[in-house]
Scaffold this motif. Structure first.
Motif, PDB file in Angstrom:
ATOM      1  N   ALA A 142       0.797  -1.249  -0.198  1.00 51.16           N
ATOM      2  CA  ALA A 142       0.015   0.044  -0.019  1.00 51.16           C
ATOM      3  C   ALA A 142       0.873   1.350  -0.039  1.00 51.16           C
ATOM      4  CB  ALA A 142      -1.034  -0.183   1.227  1.00 51.16           C
ATOM      5  N   GLY A 143       0.666   2.126  -0.777  1.00 48.16           N
ATOM      6  CA  GLY A 143       1.275   3.679  -0.828  1.00 48.16           C
ATOM      7  C   GLY A 143       0.367   4.581  -0.261  1.00 48.16           C
ATOM      8  N   GLU A 144       1.032   5.732   0.148  1.00 56.17           N
ATOM      9  CA  GLU A 144       0.451   6.937   0.671  1.00 56.17           C
ATOM     10  C   GLU A 144      -0.502   7.548  -0.190  1.00 56.17           C
ATOM     11  OE1 GLU A 144       3.268   9.467   2.830  1.00 56.17           O
ATOM     12  OE2 GLU A 144       4.405   7.945   3.541  1.00 56.17           O
ATOM     13  N   ASP A 145      -0.437   7.182  -1.482  1.00 47.26           N
ATOM     14  CA  ASP A 145      -1.403   7.797  -2.477  1.00 47.26           C
ATOM     15  C   ASP A 145      -2.642   6.828  -2.589  1.00 47.26           C
ATOM     16  OD1 ASP A 145      -0.369   5.688  -3.732  1.00 47.26           O
ATOM     17  OD2 ASP A 145       0.322   6.943  -5.354  1.00 47.26           O
ATOM     18  N   GLY A 146      -2.739   5.701  -1.947  1.00 48.88           N
ATOM     19  CA  GLY A 146      -4.035   5.010  -2.137  1.00 48.88           C
ATOM     20  C   GLY A 146      -3.968   3.928  -3.016  1.00 48.88           C
ATOM     21  N   ARG A 147      -2.862   4.108  -3.810  1.00 50.52           N
ATOM     22  CA  ARG A 147      -2.541   2.906  -4.780  1.00 50.52           C
ATOM     23  C   ARG A 147      -1.480   1.740  -4.236  1.00 50.52           C
ATOM     24  NH1 ARG A 147      -0.761   5.852 -10.064  1.00 50.52           N
ATOM     25  NH2 ARG A 147       0.787   6.901  -8.499  1.00 50.52           N
ATOM     26  N   LEU A 148      -1.421   0.771  -5.170  1.00 48.16           N
ATOM     27  CA  LEU A 148      -0.519  -0.596  -4.726  1.00 48.16           C
ATOM     28  C   LEU A 148       0.853  -0.181  -5.623  1.00 48.16           C
ATOM     29  CD1 LEU A 148      -3.309  -3.286  -4.687  1.00 48.16           C
ATOM     30  CD2 LEU A 148      -2.230  -2.144  -2.743  1.00 48.16           C
ATOM     31  N   HIS A 149       1.797  -0.258  -4.878  1.00 48.84           N
ATOM     32  CA  HIS A 149       2.972   0.062  -5.679  1.00 48.84           C
ATOM     33  C   HIS A 149       3.970  -1.323  -5.217  1.00 48.84           C
ATOM     34  CE1 HIS A 149       2.801   4.331  -5.764  1.00 48.84           C
ATOM     35  NE2 HIS A 149       1.947   4.056  -4.886  1.00 48.84           N
TER      36      HIS A 149
END
Length: 535
Positions: A395-402
């Motif tokens: 999980a990334g801080e931008d709400g996406r998966l990285h």
């Protein structure tokens, strides 16, 4: 840091190493630098399974692509002396390269923005894996046969060992001395990095060098590699010496303050987006902190060099176990060192497993035939796989998966329908859709196909219940490689390799009458290699 803080940190490090802290297993060593001091080094596992020698502070390893920042440092030192310009065209320095129809600068190669196809993958597609012997001349010849690029220079990022192999040759040409001598005289000796050396060949004897191993069922095998190593990854080093280099990046004993600034200076692509890859170092953010890092991967060896200069902390992880995820270990060690730091961003949590289920399955980019596999592990971790290289998504801080994988820009959102959008380098967004079920390879695929840029022939013939490829290239032959249908004109070719069971994606090319005229092959670092019918 108090004695008790250090004791707690050591215990955290021992827990990280616990899975390999046993006889009969290769392992890893962890180092932590804080405010210019190597405050921790812990090791587990054996440097030699045959001799039962444990990994310790004096053990050296092949650090593979962590070498790239040293090659860049040598280039920058020579440029400052006026022996070369970062804007020089590579063909002016390495005439063996064919005309590419556009300039490729030294600086673009340092930034992995050159578009040059990766030589290791080119060799593999021509039938020569890392475990097979090859010479520097054969590798240069493979690079020199290329008539096209993965993309226009300066427009995208894609990791290219070719660029750094050529940079090593440019160092030698500009300095008038071998790469090992330049690095030793200009960097290693002045800094006291006495256990770091450029060691291109497997036959070279290196004191206290750990043997590299790969998992094999319940046990291990010695990792094989026959390729010579140049500016892309030829260094042998250890935690202590990398800690000394980390200190130099802070103090500028060699190169001054400008060297660190030049190595970590990000540059924009032509569309204005910043490249995360500076010069031999990736520059990004982790938990609200700027990080400068690089990984290394070679058969049986893995390295993570991870700096958080604003916090005065660097994590170093080196393994002789090809199955250890040093990228994750390095970040967990960094987490432990930063615990309690004011302003540190919390680690975002993954969405619950049921909400990730729509990701699972095979996804297809129809225009090129590129595929992406995603599955959800039992613990809820989404695992992606491209070209046979699996990697976890976090999980990334931008709400996406990285991608939880070094130097690999990759971010996606959970799809709400049958479209999956993946953002990669330079802000490029690729639209995938779910691949169809079953099918057969394109009709007429059996036969002999030729790729002039590889100087290789692929012969496709029936095998068992399907098709398989026999490969003959300029250095060696390989096969059979199984052909698997994906959908319509799109198919996959399995490419067994020393490091992993890989695959390349392929798509049929048709003439005006709709007849099969060839196919284009795309791998992780090579795009659009064209094969046409031989004869």
């Amino acid at each position: 840091m108090t004695d008790l803080d250090l004791l707690a940190l050591r215990r955290r490090a021992r827990r990280l190493l616990a899975p390999w802290d046993r006889p009969g297993s290769p392992g890893a060593t962890l180092g932590l630098v804080r405010d210019g001091a190597l405050v921790l080094q812990e090791s587990a596992g054996e440097a030699s399974l045959e001799l039962g020698v444990p990994i310790g502070p004096g053990t050296s390893f092949r650090i593979a692509s962590v070498s790239k920042q040293f090659t860049c440092a040598a280039i920058l030192l020579l440029a400052r002396e006026g022996r070369l310009s970062l804007e020089d065209d590579v063909r002016d320095r390495v005439p063996a390269l064919a005309a590419l129809g556009t300039r490729v600068s030294i600086d673009q190669m340092m930034r992995n923005a050159s578009g040059l196809r990766d030589m290791l993958e080119l060799m593999r597609l021509s039938g020569t894996d890392l475990s097979h012997p090859a010479t520097p001349a054969q590798i240069l010849a493979m690079a020199g046969r290329q008539r096209g690029l993965n993309f226009a220079p300066g427009t995208r990022f894609l990791y290219s060992n070719t660029g750094f192999m050529l940079l090593g040759r440019i160092v030698e040409q500009a300095a008038g001395a071998p790469l090992d001598a330049v690095l030793e005289q200009r960097i290693f000796a002045p800094l006291g990095m006495t256990r770091t050396r450029h060691t291109p060949l497997l036959r070279d004897v290196v004191p206290r060098l750990a043997t590299g191993y790969l998992p094999d069922g319940a046990g291990f095998v010695r990792a094989q590699h026959g390729f010579p190593l140049g500016g892309e990854g030829g260094l042998v080093s250890c935690v202590e010496d990398l800690a000394i280099w980390d200190r130099n990046l802070a103090t500028g004993l060699v190169g001054g303050d400008w060297l660190h600034a030049a190595l970590t200076e990000r540059a924009p692509f032509e569309n204005g987006r910043l490249n995360i890859y500076a010069r031999g170092l990736e520059v990004t953010e982790y938990r609200g902190l700027r990080t400068e890092n690089h990984g290394g991967l070679w058969p049986g060896y893995r390295t993570c060099f991870l700096r958080a200069p604003g916090a005065g902390v660097t994590a170093i992880v080196i393994a002789n176990h090809g199955g250890i995820d040093v990228h994750t270990l390095g970040h967990r060690l960094l987490d432990a060192a930063l615990e309690g730091r004011p302003g540190l961003h919390p680690l975002p949590a993954l969405p619950p497993k049921p909400s990730l289920d729509p990701l699972a399955g095979r996804w297809l980019e129809p225009e090129t035939g590129a595929t992406l596999e995603i599955e959800i592990a039992a613990d809820g971790t989404p695992m992606a796989n491209q070209h046979g290289q699996p990697f976890a998504l976090a999980a990334g801080e931008d709400g996406r998966l990285h991608a939880r994988r070094g130097i690999y820009p990759f971010a996606l959102t959970v799809p709400e329908g049958d479209a999956l959008l993946v953002e990669t380098d330079a802000g490029s967004v690729t639209r995938y859709r779910r691949a169809g079920e079953g099918g057969a390879p394109p009709e007429g695929l059996a036969g002999t196909w030729r790729c002039e840029e590889l100087d290789a022939t692929w012969t496709v013939a029936p095998a068992d219940d399907g098709l398989a490829v026999q490969v003959r290239g300029p250095v060696s032959a390989s096969g059979p490689w199984q052909v698997l249908p994906v959908e319509g004109d799109c198919f996959r070719v399995l490419t067994p390799a020393t490091l992993f069971q890989g695959w390349v994606d392929a798509k049929a090319l048709r003439d005006a009458a709709g007849r099969l005229a060839g196919f284009a092959v795309t791998g992780s670092r090579v795009r659009g290699m064209r094969f046409t019918r031989a004869g």
